[in-house]
Design a protein around this motif. Structure first.
Motif, PDB file in Angstrom:
ATOM      1  N   ILE A 296       0.829  -1.204   0.000  1.00 33.59           N
ATOM      2  CA  ILE A 296       0.000   0.000   0.000  1.00 33.59           C
ATOM      3  C   ILE A 296       0.863   1.253   0.000  1.00 33.59           C
ATOM      4  O   ILE A 296       0.643   2.199  -0.760  1.00 33.59           O
TER       5      ILE A 296
ATOM      6  N   TYR B 274       2.538   1.839  -3.301  1.00 28.86           N
ATOM      7  CA  TYR B 274       1.580   2.326  -4.293  1.00 28.86           C
ATOM      8  C   TYR B 274       1.251   3.796  -4.054  1.00 28.86           C
ATOM      9  O   TYR B 274       1.263   4.603  -4.975  1.00 28.86           O
ATOM     10  N   THR B 275       0.978   4.151  -2.796  1.00 27.51           N
ATOM     11  CA  THR B 275       0.558   5.523  -2.509  1.00 27.51           C
ATOM     12  C   THR B 275       1.723   6.505  -2.519  1.00 27.51           C
ATOM     13  O   THR B 275       1.522   7.704  -2.473  1.00 27.51           O
TER      14      THR B 275
ATOM     15  N   PRO C 244      -2.733  14.498   2.419  1.00 26.41           N
ATOM     16  CA  PRO C 244      -3.038  13.066   2.462  1.00 26.41           C
ATOM     17  C   PRO C 244      -4.285  12.795   3.311  1.00 26.41           C
ATOM     18  O   PRO C 244      -4.604  13.531   4.243  1.00 26.41           O
TER      19      PRO C 244
ATOM     20  N   SER D 257      -5.288   3.075   6.607  1.00 21.47           N
ATOM     21  CA  SER D 257      -4.902   3.476   5.245  1.00 21.47           C
ATOM     22  C   SER D 257      -4.403   4.913   5.231  1.00 21.47           C
ATOM     23  O   SER D 257      -4.828   5.739   6.048  1.00 21.47           O
TER      24      SER D 257
ATOM     25  N   THR E 279      -3.656   7.636   2.011  1.00 24.96           N
ATOM     26  CA  THR E 279      -3.700   7.825   0.559  1.00 24.96           C
ATOM     27  C   THR E 279      -3.526   9.302   0.208  1.00 24.96           C
ATOM     28  O   THR E 279      -3.782  10.188   1.036  1.00 24.96           O
ATOM     29  N   ASP E 280      -3.121   9.534  -1.047  1.00 26.29           N
ATOM     30  CA  ASP E 280      -2.947  10.905  -1.521  1.00 26.29           C
ATOM     31  C   ASP E 280      -3.003  10.917  -3.042  1.00 26.29           C
ATOM     32  O   ASP E 280      -2.579   9.957  -3.700  1.00 26.29           O
ATOM     33  N   ASN E 281      -3.506  12.012  -3.595  1.00 33.15           N
ATOM     34  CA  ASN E 281      -3.643  12.115  -5.042  1.00 33.15           C
ATOM     35  C   ASN E 281      -2.304  12.205  -5.762  1.00 33.15           C
ATOM     36  O   ASN E 281      -2.188  11.847  -6.933  1.00 33.15           O
TER      37      ASN E 281
ATOM     38  N   ASP F 238       2.629  14.439   1.832  1.00 27.00           N
ATOM     39  CA  ASP F 238       2.732  13.937   0.467  1.00 27.00           C
ATOM     40  C   ASP F 238       3.999  14.473  -0.200  1.00 27.00           C
ATOM     41  O   ASP F 238       4.799  15.185   0.428  1.00 27.00           O
TER      42      ASP F 238
END
Length: 217
Positions: free
Chosen positions: A20, A23-24, A40, A67, A69-71, A100
């Motif tokens: 994960i 990927y992120t 994030p 989790s 996540t970030d764009n 991020d």
């Protein structure tokens, strides 16, 4: 079988979290991150655990977040949790931080409950003696989780108005001497934990105690 299952589960979880994060940490394909201002998104989860015999536990952000996540991708080296070191029973909030690749920082808050280790205290000294006699008080403190001794805990012994203190040794046993300077009669011998190793929860024990008369008449 249970140990192997637990080990396999732990290895899989670490591997999965690693995937994960890999990927992120990468920006989405075709994503323009030159003017990124979006922080994030961190999803937190509460944590409850019992203190180990070593006396403290360090937690990781993976213990309190499910989790991150970030764009435009996460800077993996920027992820941390504060506070992360626990050495006594408590209930408190911790904050997970992550940045991020554009420097935007996100946070989330999780609740951490740290449980003390339950104990059982048992009087196993004498329960009767004569006036002015010197007696040996003794109590054993057991860690209910392991069934083994609970060392480093102070024990307060009381008989009537008299009291003595002692500390449990590596074998979980505390001993103290007391000179009985009270009148003959029926009393209660009480032993209770009184500080020391904070990983152990309090416990106590009470038993009837008789002080006999030395009067020969």
């Amino acid at each position: 079988m249970n140990m192997m299952h637990s080990l396999s589960t732990s290895i899989f979880r670490s591997f999965f979290i690693g995937l994960i994060m890999l990927y992120t940490a990468l920006p989405a394909i075709g994503q323009d991150c030159s003017n990124d201002t979006e922080p994030p998104v961190i999803v937190c989860q509460d944590l409850e655990f019992m203190l180990p015999l070593s006396g403290n536990r360090l937690i990781s952000y993976t213990d309190v977040s499910s989790s991150i996540t970030d764009n435009c991708g996460i800077n993996a080296s920027s992820i941390f949790v504060i506070p992360n070191n626990f050495s006594g029973p408590t209930t408190t909030d911790v904050t997970v931080y992550a940045s991020d690749l554009s420097g935007n920082q996100g946070t989330c808050v999780a609740n951490v409950t740290v449980l003390g280790r339950p104990t059982t205290l048992t009087n196993n000294g004498v329960f009767a003696a004569a006036e002015n006699e010197t007696i040996n008080l003794q109590a054993t403190l057991i860690d209910d989780v392991t069934g083994g001794p609970a060392p480093g805990v102070f024990i307060r012994f009381t008989i009537g108005t008299q009291e003595k203190f002692a500390q449990t040794g590596p074998n979980g046993i505390a001993t103290a001497q007391m000179v009985l300077n009270q009148a003959a009669g029926s009393y209660t011998l009480s032993a209770q934990t009184n500080g020391g190793a904070v990983i152990f929860l309090n416990s106590s024990d009470s038993d009837p105690f008789t002080i006999g008369s030395t009067d020969s008449d």
